[in-house]
Design a protein around this motif. Structure first.
Motif, PDB file in Angstrom:
ATOM      1  N   VAL A 166     -10.675  -7.779  -7.470  1.00 17.74           N
ATOM      2  CA  VAL A 166      -9.719  -7.258  -6.767  1.00 17.74           C
ATOM      3  C   VAL A 166      -8.437  -8.253  -6.472  1.00 17.74           C
ATOM      4  O   VAL A 166      -8.739  -9.202  -6.328  1.00 17.74           O
ATOM      5  N   ASP A 167      -7.289  -7.501  -6.509  1.00 15.07           N
ATOM      6  CA  ASP A 167      -6.054  -8.366  -6.710  1.00 15.07           C
ATOM      7  C   ASP A 167      -4.898  -7.740  -5.689  1.00 15.07           C
ATOM      8  O   ASP A 167      -4.968  -6.468  -5.550  1.00 15.07           O
ATOM      9  N   ILE A 168      -3.922  -8.358  -5.309  1.00 13.23           N
ATOM     10  CA  ILE A 168      -2.745  -7.729  -4.799  1.00 13.23           C
ATOM     11  C   ILE A 168      -1.798  -7.270  -5.877  1.00 13.23           C
ATOM     12  O   ILE A 168      -1.573  -7.929  -6.681  1.00 13.23           O
ATOM     13  N   ASP A 169      -1.518  -5.964  -5.445  1.00 11.26           N
ATOM     14  CA  ASP A 169      -0.375  -5.251  -6.385  1.00 11.26           C
ATOM     15  C   ASP A 169       0.944  -5.776  -6.114  1.00 11.26           C
ATOM     16  O   ASP A 169       1.535  -5.759  -5.169  1.00 11.26           O
ATOM     17  N   PRO A 170       1.475  -6.421  -7.388  1.00 13.04           N
ATOM     18  CA  PRO A 170       2.811  -7.017  -7.483  1.00 13.04           C
ATOM     19  C   PRO A 170       3.915  -5.938  -7.165  1.00 13.04           C
ATOM     20  O   PRO A 170       4.918  -6.061  -6.315  1.00 13.04           O
ATOM     21  N   GLU A 171       3.668  -4.681  -7.502  1.00 13.71           N
ATOM     22  CA  GLU A 171       4.387  -3.663  -7.278  1.00 13.71           C
ATOM     23  C   GLU A 171       4.807  -3.089  -5.892  1.00 13.71           C
ATOM     24  O   GLU A 171       5.600  -2.707  -5.592  1.00 13.71           O
ATOM     25  N   VAL A 172       3.591  -3.085  -5.301  1.00 14.86           N
ATOM     26  CA  VAL A 172       3.495  -2.497  -4.057  1.00 14.86           C
ATOM     27  C   VAL A 172       3.109  -3.188  -2.887  1.00 14.86           C
ATOM     28  O   VAL A 172       2.141  -3.624  -3.151  1.00 14.86           O
ATOM     29  N   PRO A 173       3.869  -3.506  -1.860  1.00  8.95           N
ATOM     30  CA  PRO A 173       3.311  -4.511  -0.936  1.00  8.95           C
ATOM     31  C   PRO A 173       2.081  -3.838  -0.181  1.00  8.95           C
ATOM     32  O   PRO A 173       2.137  -2.637   0.013  1.00  8.95           O
ATOM     33  N   ASP A 174       1.307  -4.823   0.382  1.00 14.33           N
ATOM     34  CA  ASP A 174       0.140  -4.540   0.962  1.00 14.33           C
ATOM     35  C   ASP A 174      -0.751  -3.364   0.457  1.00 14.33           C
ATOM     36  O   ASP A 174      -1.685  -2.860   0.952  1.00 14.33           O
ATOM     37  N   GLN A 175      -0.836  -3.583  -0.965  1.00 20.94           N
ATOM     38  CA  GLN A 175      -1.585  -2.556  -1.759  1.00 20.94           C
ATOM     39  C   GLN A 175      -2.614  -3.450  -2.502  1.00 20.94           C
ATOM     40  O   GLN A 175      -1.972  -4.549  -3.408  1.00 20.94           O
ATOM     41  N   LEU A 176      -3.906  -3.022  -2.661  1.00 18.93           N
ATOM     42  CA  LEU A 176      -4.769  -3.744  -3.551  1.00 18.93           C
ATOM     43  C   LEU A 176      -5.136  -3.265  -4.850  1.00 18.93           C
ATOM     44  O   LEU A 176      -4.768  -1.897  -4.711  1.00 18.93           O
ATOM     45  N   ARG A 177      -5.252  -3.677  -5.994  1.00 18.63           N
ATOM     46  CA  ARG A 177      -5.691  -2.975  -7.275  1.00 18.63           C
ATOM     47  C   ARG A 177      -6.682  -3.830  -7.683  1.00 18.63           C
ATOM     48  O   ARG A 177      -7.019  -4.930  -7.427  1.00 18.63           O
ATOM     49  N   PHE A 178      -7.333  -3.062  -8.749  1.00 21.22           N
ATOM     50  CA  PHE A 178      -8.516  -3.566  -9.533  1.00 21.22           C
ATOM     51  C   PHE A 178      -7.886  -4.319 -10.809  1.00 21.22           C
ATOM     52  O   PHE A 178      -7.140  -3.646 -11.308  1.00 21.22           O
ATOM     53  N   VAL A 179      -8.379  -5.581 -11.109  1.00 21.09           N
ATOM     54  CA  VAL A 179      -7.826  -6.144 -12.361  1.00 21.09           C
ATOM     55  C   VAL A 179      -9.273  -6.527 -13.231  1.00 21.09           C
ATOM     56  O   VAL A 179     -10.306  -6.754 -12.574  1.00 21.09           O
ATOM     57  N   LEU A 180      -9.191  -6.792 -14.678  1.00 14.21           N
ATOM     58  CA  LEU A 180     -10.167  -7.424 -15.195  1.00 14.21           C
ATOM     59  C   LEU A 180      -9.843  -9.002 -15.229  1.00 14.21           C
ATOM     60  O   LEU A 180      -8.708  -9.358 -15.580  1.00 14.21           O
ATOM     61  N   SER A 181     -11.065  -9.887 -15.054  1.00 11.05           N
ATOM     62  CA  SER A 181     -10.741 -11.016 -15.281  1.00 11.05           C
ATOM     63  C   SER A 181     -10.229 -11.564 -16.569  1.00 11.05           C
ATOM     64  O   SER A 181     -10.760 -10.907 -17.778  1.00 11.05           O
ATOM     65  N   PRO A 182      -9.300 -12.566 -16.735  1.00 14.50           N
ATOM     66  CA  PRO A 182      -8.841 -12.955 -18.045  1.00 14.50           C
ATOM     67  C   PRO A 182      -9.910 -13.646 -18.805  1.00 14.50           C
ATOM     68  O   PRO A 182      -9.936 -13.223 -20.259  1.00 14.50           O
ATOM     69  N   SER A 183     -10.841 -14.296 -18.536  1.00 15.11           N
ATOM     70  CA  SER A 183     -11.777 -14.834 -19.105  1.00 15.11           C
ATOM     71  C   SER A 183     -13.271 -14.624 -18.587  1.00 15.11           C
ATOM     72  O   SER A 183     -13.364 -13.634 -17.563  1.00 15.11           O
ATOM     73  N   SER A 184     -14.312 -14.958 -19.090  1.00 15.92           N
ATOM     74  CA  SER A 184     -15.751 -14.700 -18.700  1.00 15.92           C
ATOM     75  C   SER A 184     -15.693 -15.759 -17.022  1.00 15.92           C
ATOM     76  O   SER A 184     -15.030 -16.610 -16.859  1.00 15.92           O
TER      77      SER A 184
END
Length: 368
Positions: A166-184
């Motif tokens: 779970v990450d903070i969405d840089p495009e939308v303030p106060d909005q969370l988003r799902f991301v994939l880990s860059p590595s294991s």
């Protein structure tokens, strides 16, 4: 700031409703299940009923009613109730429902943070962790408990497994988003089974730890554990969702205001017993309740009820629990028992051995 510590919205006025809240019959049949297992194992002189995450206390309340109705059968048995609950708000509700509020906070007993006597005269204790429950022959109940524990999510990619974070969405303030880990990540290294064939997996390590503890306790002290929950046997992938006011809710929106849940992977629980306990199921809720005699119980209640509204309510709640399109198929029952409980004696070589043990109620036809 957790959902359960602040809100815990169970029931019609809350965010979701559970089987014990729908019909008293559900809890009564679980009570019968405990007594049936107690009888099958030779009626030990004492047993503990331990509920993990007891909600408002409705399930334990219904079970206690059965115990008091069958008091003559249980008269020589020393029973105590142990609730494993971390939410101060919910433990207050449980105390009110089960003891009428007559409880002693911070008793001398180090392991319990509250104790009392139930309305039916049974000693009751509240614990923060299963480790705090005293050892002894016990029935452990986990109804809609495992689905509320936190999960790790993983996605198979061209570069191998990656954890969903779970990450903070840089495009939308106060909005969370799902991301994939860059590595294991350490979780990817530790929680993915080498034989995994799915492309998306949810793993609940905390459930694994609790199941291991239950399996060790059953191996050492005897008893049984019954798990009832949404779930699958290692087939589903993305089941993480939120509920608010009985409707699906975006899991990343307004954290802490919705009930978050993920289906229980029973194949993972089975693996985590590490062979210390025998397992039965998962079987569908409607199958388990049918085996437990729900149809007969419904008939008796309908015969004894002369109020049309009550009869209608009984039929509606039966339909909610049993209809495959409602709860009948999406809820499963899964049991852990000591290995010797299921070991059938080999009659050929030991003709003097005792008759085989009765089948486990709910997972076969009920025989009391």
């Amino acid at each position: 700031q957790g959902y359960y510590t602040r809100r815990g919205g169970i029931g019609e006025s809350g965010d979701f409703i559970t089987s014990p809240e729908i019909s008293q019959v559900f809890g009564e049949l679980i009570g019968i299940w405990c007594i049936s297992e107690w009888m099958a194992t030779g009626k030990p002189k004492a047993f503990q009923l331990v509920e993990l995450g007891p909600g408002r206390g409705t399930l334990t309340d219904d079970i206690l009613r059965v115990f008091s109705q069958l008091a003559s059968l249980l008269s020589k048995c020393d029973i105590s109730i142990h609730l494993v609950e971390v939410s101060p708000k919910l433990s207050e509700m449980q105390a009110l429902m089960l003891t009428g509020g007559r409880v002693q906070p911070d008793p001398q007993d180090e392991s319990a943070y509250m104790k009392g006597i139930t309305k039916t005269g049974v000693p009751i204790f509240w614990h923060r962790d299963i480790q705090d429950v005293p050892p002894g022959y016990s029935f452990y109940l986990a109804h809609e408990f495992f689905d509320a524990l936190p999960i790790h999510k993983f996605q198979r990619t061209g570069k191998g497994w990656r954890e969903v974070l779970v990450d903070i969405d840089p495009e939308v303030p106060d909005q969370l988003r799902f991301v994939l880990s860059p590595s294991s990540t350490p979780a990817t290294e530790n929680f993915i089974q080498p034989e995994e064939t799915r492309d998306h997996v949810e793993v609940c390590p905390e459930a694994g730890v609790i199941i291991q503890r239950l399996a060790c306790r059953l191996e050492k002290d005897g008893g049984a554990a019954l798990v009832a929950d949404y779930g699958h046997d290692g087939t589903k992938t993305d089941t993480f969702r939120g509920f608010r006011n009985h409707k699906l809710h975006d899991v990343l929106k307004d954290p802490g205001t919705a009930d978050l849940t993920a289906d229980v992977d029973f194949s993972y629980l089975r693996k985590m017993t590490q062979g210390k306990a025998a397992t039965l199921g998962p079987i569908k809720q409607r199958e388990f309740l049918k085996n437990m005699g729900i149809d007969l119980r419904l008939q008796v209640l309908l015969q004894n009820s002369h109020d049309p509204a009550t009869r209608e309510q009984l039929l509606q709640s039966y339909d909610m629990l049993m209809n495959p399109k409602k709860m009948g198929d999406c809820f499963n029952f899964f049991a852990l028992l000591p290995h010797h409980r299921l070991a059938q004696t080999d009659r050929k070589h030991k003709p003097e051995s005792k008759s085989p043990l009765p089948p486990v109620a709910g997972f076969g036809e009920l025989s009391l």
